[in-house]
Every structure is written in C-alpha cells, then in structure tokens.
Design an enzyme around this catalytic site. Structure first.
Site, PDB file in Angstrom:
ATOM      1  N   LYS A 220       0.841  -1.200   0.000  1.00 21.46           N
ATOM      2  CA  LYS A 220       0.000   0.000   0.000  1.00 21.46           C
ATOM      3  C   LYS A 220       0.883   1.260   0.000  1.00 21.46           C
ATOM      4  O   LYS A 220       0.613   2.219  -0.718  1.00 21.46           O
ATOM      5  CB  LYS A 220      -0.941  -0.005   1.221  1.00 21.46           C
ATOM      6  CG  LYS A 220      -2.041  -1.066   1.101  1.00 21.46           C
ATOM      7  CD  LYS A 220      -2.825  -1.302   2.390  1.00 21.46           C
ATOM      8  CE  LYS A 220      -3.782  -2.490   2.194  1.00 21.46           C
ATOM      9  NZ  LYS A 220      -4.619  -2.813   3.360  1.00 21.46           N
TER      10      LYS A 220
ATOM     11  N   GLN B  73      -4.453  -1.540   9.666  1.00 21.11           N
ATOM     12  CA  GLN B  73      -4.428  -2.855   9.034  1.00 21.11           C
ATOM     13  C   GLN B  73      -5.071  -3.901   9.951  1.00 21.11           C
ATOM     14  O   GLN B  73      -4.762  -3.970  11.138  1.00 21.11           O
ATOM     15  CB  GLN B  73      -2.975  -3.239   8.686  1.00 21.11           C
ATOM     16  CG  GLN B  73      -2.838  -4.519   7.886  1.00 21.11           C
ATOM     17  CD  GLN B  73      -3.467  -4.449   6.478  1.00 21.11           C
ATOM     18  OE1 GLN B  73      -3.590  -3.377   5.892  1.00 21.11           O
ATOM     19  NE2 GLN B  73      -3.868  -5.578   5.952  1.00 21.11           N
TER      20      GLN B  73
ATOM     21  N   ASP C 180     -10.818   3.225   4.456  1.00 24.12           N
ATOM     22  CA  ASP C 180     -11.161   1.805   4.341  1.00 24.12           C
ATOM     23  C   ASP C 180     -12.686   1.616   4.331  1.00 24.12           C
ATOM     24  O   ASP C 180     -13.175   0.532   4.011  1.00 24.12           O
ATOM     25  CB  ASP C 180     -10.592   1.035   5.547  1.00 24.12           C
ATOM     26  CG  ASP C 180      -9.435   0.131   5.170  1.00 24.12           C
ATOM     27  OD1 ASP C 180      -9.387  -0.293   4.005  1.00 24.12           O
ATOM     28  OD2 ASP C 180      -8.607  -0.143   6.053  1.00 24.12           O
TER      29      ASP C 180
HETATM   30  N1  GUN Z   1      -7.017  -6.761   6.036  1.00 30.23           N
HETATM   31  C1  GUN Z   1      -7.408  -7.468   4.948  1.00 30.23           C
HETATM   32  N2  GUN Z   1      -7.976  -6.641   4.039  1.00 30.23           N
HETATM   33  C2  GUN Z   1      -7.936  -5.406   4.561  1.00 30.23           C
HETATM   34  C3  GUN Z   1      -8.374  -4.136   4.082  1.00 30.23           C
HETATM   35  O1  GUN Z   1      -8.941  -3.979   3.003  1.00 30.23           O
HETATM   36  N3  GUN Z   1      -8.125  -3.098   4.918  1.00 30.23           N
HETATM   37  C4  GUN Z   1      -7.536  -3.255   6.135  1.00 30.23           C
HETATM   38  N4  GUN Z   1      -7.366  -2.173   6.888  1.00 30.23           N
HETATM   39  N5  GUN Z   1      -7.136  -4.405   6.607  1.00 30.23           N
HETATM   40  C5  GUN Z   1      -7.330  -5.478   5.819  1.00 30.23           C
END
Ligand code: GUN
Length: 295
Positions: free
Chosen positions: A54, A98, A121
């Site tokens: 990311k 995350q 998110d």
């Molecule tokens: N863990 C797995 N997929 C995601 C996501 O799209 N965002 C976040 N913050 N954590 C994740």
C-alpha cells in the site's frame, strides 16, 4: 465457450495513472498533497507485506505515506492515542488500520475512533451503516468490494435486476459487497458455511462473487453458463512442482469455470490489484474533500 477474462491488473494500471494525474492537479490547484497514514500493530507477515504494498502504491501516484508501527503487545490506549493524533494531523487525509488487530485489542472501538472523513477503508460503523441504508451514501466505500464493482462494470455486467450471489459474509468483503450490489438494484443472496446445497444456490447467479478463502472451491457445475464470476479469494497452496514450493489460487477453480462463465477474474491478477487502487482513490477523495472545504 471460453469466458472473457477480466484483467484487473490492466484496469488498475489505467486507474492508477488517472489517480496520479488527479493528484498532480490537486497539488497545482490547491497546494494539497494527499497523505495516507498506515497503522500496523504487531508483526503478522501477511499484514506487513500488505502495508508495504500500500505504501509503495502511494508513492508511485504521488500520495505521501506515513507508516506507523506498534508492537504486538501495544495497549488499547496506545493504539487509540495514535489514531487521535492522526485524526488531528492536517497532512493525513486517510487512516488505514491494518486488520486483523491482535486479539487483545477492541477492533470496533479503534475503527469507530477514525474521523469519518479520513475513513478510507470505509470500515467506520457510520460508513458501513450508511452503506446498509436505502437512500444514504457512505463517505467511503470499502476498497475490495468497491474494486469488484468497478470490474463488474468494466466487464459490461448488467447489475440492475440480476441475481447476485455472494459467497462469504465477512465485514471486509462479503457483507459490504452484498450491500453495494443491493444499492445497484441486484437481487442478492448471501451464502455462508451453514448454507444448504451451495452449488444449487450459486447456479442461480448471474453474478457470482466468491469471497470465502477456500482454495478453488467453486467448480464448473456451481456456475450458470454465461455468469459473471468475481474471485476475491487469494489462497497460498503447496505446489512442489513450483520453484518456491507454493502458488497462489483463488476461491474459484479458474481453469474449469472459465469454460462455463461469461466473464471471470483471474486470481492473482483480478480483484487484488484493484483493492489497493481503490484505497488510492479513496485517499485522493479524502484530500479533495479537505481542499474544497467540504469537511
Ligand atoms: N485486512 C485485509 N484486508 C484489509 C483491508 O482492506 N483493509 C484493512 N485495513 N485491513 C485489511
């Protein structure tokens, strides 16, 4: 008939180039550079790798990334203090915590602390609540289902009036996916581990979304001829014949299902590259809202 392959990598590449252009325009017009803060708690290797991807993707389109790491035994108070600090930081337009968080932490409390207008998110209970309500719009749409919707539209799927079946009901993918499809006027069935005669249900689907995390579970005879199949799964399986000893597969048995479906995403190379792209798009949107004085 062999299905049309929906190339998520190509769509993501094109969208990221557009995002990079829009980032430049925002800087020129308002002097604002979009910023994404990532919060990683603990040392889960998959999470570390996702966060790195990311951050790299941000840099490539001109979004500043601010990486924050906390130890696996960080307290609830420490995590909350960091989120509060990021909420106040004018250089941060998006906050990504995350998931999953270590078990001792209260995930819902952390997510609900994130400022609504930095919730890139889309996991804040209010954004999810708005997604669930008729006539309301969330400020941000969760990235993976958002990317899956973009791919369906790119492939030319008629969503309105379609029978859509979502396999999986996770907070991150299955549930928000179902809600997005309802918003787009599909008739939606959500399946899960207790669903009876799964193949009979999935065979009704004009649009089938697989998000269960089971390698190659969806077989050719689960799929209606001509259906649009979106594979959200990404599963590491042993493969002694490959150099690394493993390979990645989706939730759909791609080789056989592509002979039945009308259109299908591969995995890898389908939804995966779109998830991060939609995060970039949401972060840009967060910065645009601030620059234009909308929040
Ligand atoms: N863990 C797995 N997929 C995601 C996501 O799209 N965002 C976040 N913050 N954590 C994740």
């Amino acid at each position: 008939m062999t299905a049309k392959i929906i190339d998520g990598k190509a769509v993501a590449k094109r969208m990221r180039a557009e995002i990079a252009e829009d980032v430049k325009k925002l800087q020129e017009q308002y002097g604002v550079t979009p910023g994404l803060a990532t919060v990683l708690v603990g040392d889960n290797p998959a999470s570390q790798s996702y966060v790195r991807m990311k951050q790299r993707a941000c840099e490539k389109v001109g979004i500043t990334s601010f990486g924050h790491k906390l130890p696996a035994d960080a307290s609830q108070e420490e995590v909350e203090a960091l989120v509060r600090q990021l909420n106040e930081d004018p250089n941060v337009h998006g906050i990504l915590v995350q998931l999953p968080l270590p078990k001792h932490l209260d995930e819902e409390r952390v997510l609900s602390l994130i400022s609504l207008h930095k919730d890139v998110d889309g996991f804040h209970p209010i954004n999810i609540g708005r997604l669930a309500m008729k006539g309301r719009e969330p400020l941000f749409i969760p990235c993976t289902p958002y990317g899956a919707m973009v791919l369906l539209k790119e492939a030319g799927a008629q969503i309105e009036g379609a029978n859509a079946v979502v396999l999986g009901r996770s907070n991150i993918v299955g549930m928000p996916m179902a809600m997005l499809l309802i918003h787009a006027n599909a008739t939606v069935t959500v399946c899960h581990s207790r669903t009876r005669d799964l193949p009979a249900v999935t065979r009704q689907a004009d649009i089938l979304i697989a998000a269960v995390g089971r390698p190659e579970m969806v077989k050719a005879d689960w799929v209606k001829p001509g259906a649009y199949v979106i594979d959200v799964g990404s599963n590491k399986v042993d493969d002694p014949s490959s150099e690394k000893g493993y390979r990645w597969v989706g939730d759909v048995a791609f080789d056989e299902v592509k002979e039945v479906a009308g259109a299908i995403t591969p995995s890898p190379g389908g939804v995966g590259p779109m998830t991060i792209t939609m995060l970039l798009k949401n972060t840009l949107r967060g910065a645009e809202m601030v620059a234009r004085g909308e929040v």
